[in-house]
Design an enzyme around this catalytic site. Structure first.
Site, PDB file in Angstrom:
ATOM      1  N   LEU A 196       7.286 -29.655  74.889  1.00 43.21           N
ATOM      2  CA  LEU A 196       8.348 -29.542  75.880  1.00 43.21           C
ATOM      3  C   LEU A 196       9.522 -28.747  75.303  1.00 43.21           C
ATOM      4  CD1 LEU A 196       8.104 -33.253  77.033  1.00 43.21           C
ATOM      5  CD2 LEU A 196       7.338 -31.276  78.355  1.00 43.21           C
TER       6      LEU A 196
ATOM      7  N   LYS B 148      10.401 -26.815  60.435  1.00 42.72           N
ATOM      8  CA  LYS B 148      10.427 -25.850  61.536  1.00 42.72           C
ATOM      9  C   LYS B 148      11.828 -25.250  61.702  1.00 42.72           C
ATOM     10  CE  LYS B 148       9.378 -23.473  65.183  1.00 42.72           C
ATOM     11  NZ  LYS B 148       8.912 -24.026  66.450  1.00 42.72           N
TER      12      LYS B 148
ATOM     13  N   LYS C 109      18.985 -22.757  70.824  1.00 41.52           N
ATOM     14  CA  LYS C 109      18.927 -24.222  70.737  1.00 41.52           C
ATOM     15  C   LYS C 109      18.515 -24.661  69.340  1.00 41.52           C
ATOM     16  CE  LYS C 109      15.221 -26.126  71.731  1.00 41.52           C
ATOM     17  NZ  LYS C 109      13.992 -26.567  71.008  1.00 41.52           N
TER      18      LYS C 109
END
Length: 274
Positions: A65, A169, A230
């Protein structure tokens, strides 16, 4: 044959689901916009009406998501997946969210359900080809139970306990966005000095920015500026002397189309406006 639920069939979830179908698994899919899942239904997946219906009886649940808010809603909101998870299920959380959010999710799952945080390196082209790099955080026994699924998607790197995959990540994406920002500057200098763009790309591609040149010229890559920004904000949440990353974030904020791929930051039109 495993029963696998894929929650989120956006630009990354869809090729992941297709890879799992091709591997002979029984795949159930759910997406907030049901029409996004219809092609997967035609390919053999079961399209579920809710997250809870998708995960009922699943061995492995893949969550892909956009952000932590979406993960919260899909797992714990109305008709959320968490309440329908059975003991022994492994939830593979592949969305790029912060390590703190990952640990919070782990603490709210039902007893007997394991969580792996497993964000990926690579874009749509790698997802289609099964060549993603998967940064996994979580207990070794859960990694082993999910290994046969993850290995259909790419290479698995076990980074440590819960939250470690998310942390690695963010490190990887910090490298990516700062390299693209550096490429922006190098091409801006090339334009100011009258150096042909293709010549500049050829020269830069043979040097320290070779990876960035390869990324921005790759035809099958898709990483929206808004999502990259983000991730940069997530990396900057802790006090860190990361002035280059902050400059890269400013550059991403200036992009007129936040849904465009990150490569737009080095497009000729964008460079002209800077």
């Amino acid at each position: 044959m495993k029963i696998i639920a894929v929650l989120g069939t956006g630009h990354m979830g869809t090729p992941i689901a297709r890879r799992l179908l091709a591997g002979g698994n029984r795949v159930r899919v759910w997406n907030r916009s049901p029409e996004r899942s219809e092609p997967l239904g035609a390919a053999g997946a079961t399209v579920a009406a809710s997250p809870s219906a998708a995960v009922d009886g699943a061995d492995v649940v893949v969550v892909m998501l956009a952000d932590a808010g979406a993960v919260e809603t899909v797992l714990f909101g109305p008709d959320g997946a968490a309440a329908a998870l059975r003991p022994g299920t492994v939830v593979v959380q592949m969305s790029t969210i912060g390590p703190d959010e990952v640990r919070a999710v782990a603490g709210r799952l039902p007893a007997g359900v394991s969580l792996l945080d497993a964000p990926v390196g690579g874009s749509v082209d790698a997802a289609r080809a099964g060549t993603l790099t998967i940064f996994v955080g979580g207990p070794a026994d859960a990694v082993e139970r999910a290994a046969s699924v993850l290995e259909q998607l790419g290479s698995v790197r076990h980074c440590g306990p819960i939250g470690a995959g998310a942390a690695v990540k963010l490190v990887a994406n910090t490298g990516l966005v700062t390299a693209v920002a550096a490429l922006h500057d190098a091409l801006a200098v090339a334009a100011a000095l009258g150096v042909d763009r293709q010549t500049a790309l050829d020269v830069l591609g043979r040097g320290a920015l070779g990876g960035a040149v390869g990324r921005v010229t790759a035809p099958g890559a898709s990483f929206a500026v808004a999502l990259a920004a983000k991730d940069a904000r997530l990396a900057l949440r802790r006090p860190v002397p990361a002035s280059v990353l902050e400059a890269a974030l400013d550059l991403m904020r200036a992009a007129p189309d936040q849904d465009a791929d990150l490569s737009c930051l080095v497009s000729a039109d964008f460079l002209k406006g800077c």
